[in-house]
Design a protein around this motif. Structure first.
Motif, mmCIF file in Angstrom:
data_model
loop_
_atom_site.group_PDB
_atom_site.id
_atom_site.type_symbol
_atom_site.label_atom_id
_atom_site.label_comp_id
_atom_site.label_asym_id
_atom_site.label_seq_id
_atom_site.Cartn_x
_atom_site.Cartn_y
_atom_site.Cartn_z
ATOM 1 N N GLY A 258 -61.425 -0.949 -30.905
ATOM 2 C CA GLY A 258 -60.133 -1.090 -31.540
ATOM 3 C C GLY A 258 -60.410 -0.782 -33.120
ATOM 4 N N GLY A 259 -59.633 -1.068 -34.035
ATOM 5 C CA GLY A 259 -59.815 -0.851 -35.233
ATOM 6 C C GLY A 259 -59.230 0.014 -35.964
ATOM 7 N N GLN A 260 -58.727 0.131 -37.161
ATOM 8 C CA GLN A 260 -58.145 1.124 -37.943
ATOM 9 C C GLN A 260 -59.038 2.459 -37.829
ATOM 10 N N TYR A 261 -60.352 2.330 -37.724
ATOM 11 C CA TYR A 261 -61.216 3.616 -37.817
ATOM 12 C C TYR A 261 -60.717 4.421 -36.805
ATOM 13 N N ILE A 262 -60.403 3.897 -35.506
ATOM 14 C CA ILE A 262 -60.007 4.801 -34.394
ATOM 15 C C ILE A 262 -58.895 5.467 -34.495
ATOM 16 N N ALA A 263 -57.709 5.137 -34.998
ATOM 17 C CA ALA A 263 -56.770 5.750 -35.625
ATOM 18 C C ALA A 263 -56.998 6.812 -36.433
ATOM 19 N N GLU A 264 -57.921 6.669 -37.407
ATOM 20 C CA GLU A 264 -58.312 7.605 -38.295
ATOM 21 C C GLU A 264 -58.979 8.700 -37.593
ATOM 22 N N ILE A 265 -59.743 8.432 -36.805
ATOM 23 C CA ILE A 265 -60.619 9.634 -36.153
ATOM 24 C C ILE A 265 -59.605 10.461 -35.278
#
Length: 559
Positions: free
Chosen positions: A198-205
């Motif tokens: 999870g985490g925002q970085y997953i959405a960014e990638i």
């Protein structure tokens, strides 16, 4: 006179005594390097050696009698003022002011090469560190290894070793599968898999993968059949994540010579070749449809599977092939910097090393690091705003900057837990260790600028005998220990020793600054003492800059 020069004086005196049969020794009995140390009580002298106690028995003499003969020879040396014998045979040596003071010019003349040594010359070391899986940002443990590993590499190079800095890119395993499916789920607006990320970085990638596909004129991955889409997210997502990791590490001043892909071990046949090598050595056996390495022969608690009964390579098979690959690329020593959760791997790794015919602890060395905790306002910082479940390298750098982050991660022995107080590291006070050392360097530069304004110039000569105060002697003694600190930190794999040395040197310099002057008072003329102390000031500048550089920390001109 440096400690190394004094050690040579003592050794040559021993050789002369043996040659003249003043002492009944063979030259082969005399150590190549005579150990000299600063005595704990400085009233005893500048340097001390216990060489008389080491060699007296071979010479058939009482240690004090041996020391008496050697002391009589040493006191004749021009640079030595006095030699005393203490206790059972310690030899305490006091240098003349001119001999001791000459070190300041030596350091300034040698510049950044002062402290460099050849104690590890001829050794090729493969140093692997960080090696975080490309499934998320570098966490605090990885940040510690980035700082410690890079500093250790710099120290070993400074000690003459050839060092290959290596990052092991784990792109052959279930974690990559979970990462890929997490990206796919996020792109589809679904919850991450139960064992996913999870985490925002997953959405960014995930968003970047889709944007890249659109820019290339390819189909949006979310419109593809699920398995095809997951493969797109795997290929491009891992590439993006790893590019980000490399960028963050570069910004953290931790660069690598080799990024080694685990997948290559399987694709190239390296795993099969390594197993065959071990089979030829009689270390591999077949049982229950699987292929095993007999690690119990070398102290492991159980034998280890290399190829499972379904024909798939076990994770350990990659470790086996990777170690052999390092050795075949020319590494004499393979050093692995691993986190505390890898402690259980040591037994099987060392057994594998020995199964190849190598020496554990020599050809293979494993360093285990402990946990890093962030504290702010007296409370633990537990989660990253971007990563969600972990605190990352980015979080630490954003809070305190690269210099403070690197220094705070290196200054504590890697086998100890470290608590990083974010409030302390942002303070410009002497309690902040990185500020304390950097401020000492900035102070030396300010002193040099003031000296120039007052007409104090090194070009006007150097009279080392002017460095005759107790504060001068203390500072010169501290500077003299720098080469040994570098060599010891490299040999023991303990870069924190350099940080603690720099803090001690900074304290000695600040004390010296409080009692000695580099510039004249009022209208007083410039004299030889001012010039000599400018040389000493600038020697401190050099050692602080070199030491900070070995830790990957900046040496500021002003603060």
């Amino acid at each position: 006179m440096t400690p190394e020069e004094l050690a040579n004086v003592i050794r040559h005196a021993l050789i002369s005594a043996a040659s003249e049969q003043t002492i009944s020794l063979n030259e082969a009995d005399i150590p190549q390097v005579v150990k000299v140390e600063r005595p704990r009580n400085r009233d005893h002298g500048d340097w001390a050696t216990n060489v008389a106690m080491q060699l007296a028995k071979k010479a058939g003499m009482a240690p004090r009698d041996f020391a008496q003969v050697l002391a009589g020879m040493l006191v004749e040396h021009d640079g030595i003022d006095s030699v005393d014998i203490a206790g059972p045979g310690f030899i305490n040596i006091r240098l003349g002011a001119a001999s001791a003071g000459q070190l300041a010019q030596t350091i300034v003349d040698e510049g950044a090469s002062y402290g460099m040594n050849q104690t590890m010359a001829g050794t090729h070391i493969n140093l692997e560190y960080v090696s975080a899986n490309p499934t998320g940002p570098v966490h605090l443990g990885g940040a510690r290894w980035a700082a410690v590993g890079d500093s250790l590499a710099r120290l070993m190079v400074a000690s003459g070793a050839q060092v290959t800095r290596e990052y092991y890119f784990n792109d052959h395993g279930s974690q990559i599968d979970r990462f890929s499916r997490s990206l796919y789920a996020r792109a589809m607006g679904q919850e991450a898999p139960e064992d996913g990320y999870g985490g925002q970085y997953i959405a960014e990638i995930a968003d970047q993968v889709r944007a890249d596909a659109a820019q290339a004129g390819d189909a949006d991955p979310v419109t593809l059949p699920e398995e095809d889409a997951v493969e797109v997210f795997r290929a491009r997502g891992v590439e993006l994540m790893f590019a980000q990791i490399k960028e963050r590490l570069h910004d953290f001043r931790s660069d690598f010579d080799v990024f080694f892909h685990e997948d290559s071990l399987h694709e190239s046949g390296a795993v099969s070749r390594a197993i065959e090598r071990l089979r030829e050595r009689g270390e591999v056996f077949d049982e229950d449809g699987a292929v095993w390495l007999r690690t119990t022969t070398y102290g492991d608690d159980k034998d280890r599977v290399l190829i499972k009964s379904d024909g798939q390579a076990a994770y350990f098979a990659g470790d086996v092939a990777y170690y052999l690959d390092k050795r075949q690329r020319g590494a004499d020593v393979a050093i692995y910097l691993l986190g505390a959760d890898h402690h259980g791997y040591i037994g099987r790794m060392m057994a594998m090393c020995e199964a190849f015919g190598d020496t554990p602890g020599d050809n293979m060395q494993i360093l285990i690091g402990q946990m890093v905790n962030l504290v702010k306002n007296g409370q633990p910082v537990r989660m990253s705003k971007r990563a969600g479940t972990i605190v990352t390298l980015d979080d630490l750098v954003e809070a305190v900057g690269v210099d403070a982050a690197r220094y705070s991660l290196v200054r504590v022995s890697m086998d100890s837990n470290v608590d990083i107080d974010l409030d302390l590291l942002t303070q410009h006070t002497n309690e902040n260790p990185v500020y304390y050392v950097q401020y000492a360097h900035a102070r030396t530069r300010n002193v040099a600028r003031n000296a120039a304004e007052h007409g104090v110039r090194r070009e006007d000569g150097f009279d080392p005998s002017q460095l005759n105060t107790s504060a001068d002697a203390e500072l010169l003694g501290a500077l003299a220990q720098f080469p040994a600190q570098i060599a010891q930190a490299a040999q023991l794999r303990e870069p924190h020793r350099v940080a603690r040395y720099l803090e001690s040197l900074a304290a000695t310099y600040h004390a010296w600054y409080g009692v000695n002057r580099v510039t004249p008072r009022g209208d007083d003329p410039v004299d030889a003492g001012h010039v000599a102390r400018l040389w000493l000031n600038d020697a401190v500048t050099q050692v602080l800059a070199t030491g900070l550089g070995l830790l990957g920390v900046a040496a500021p001109e002003r603060m």
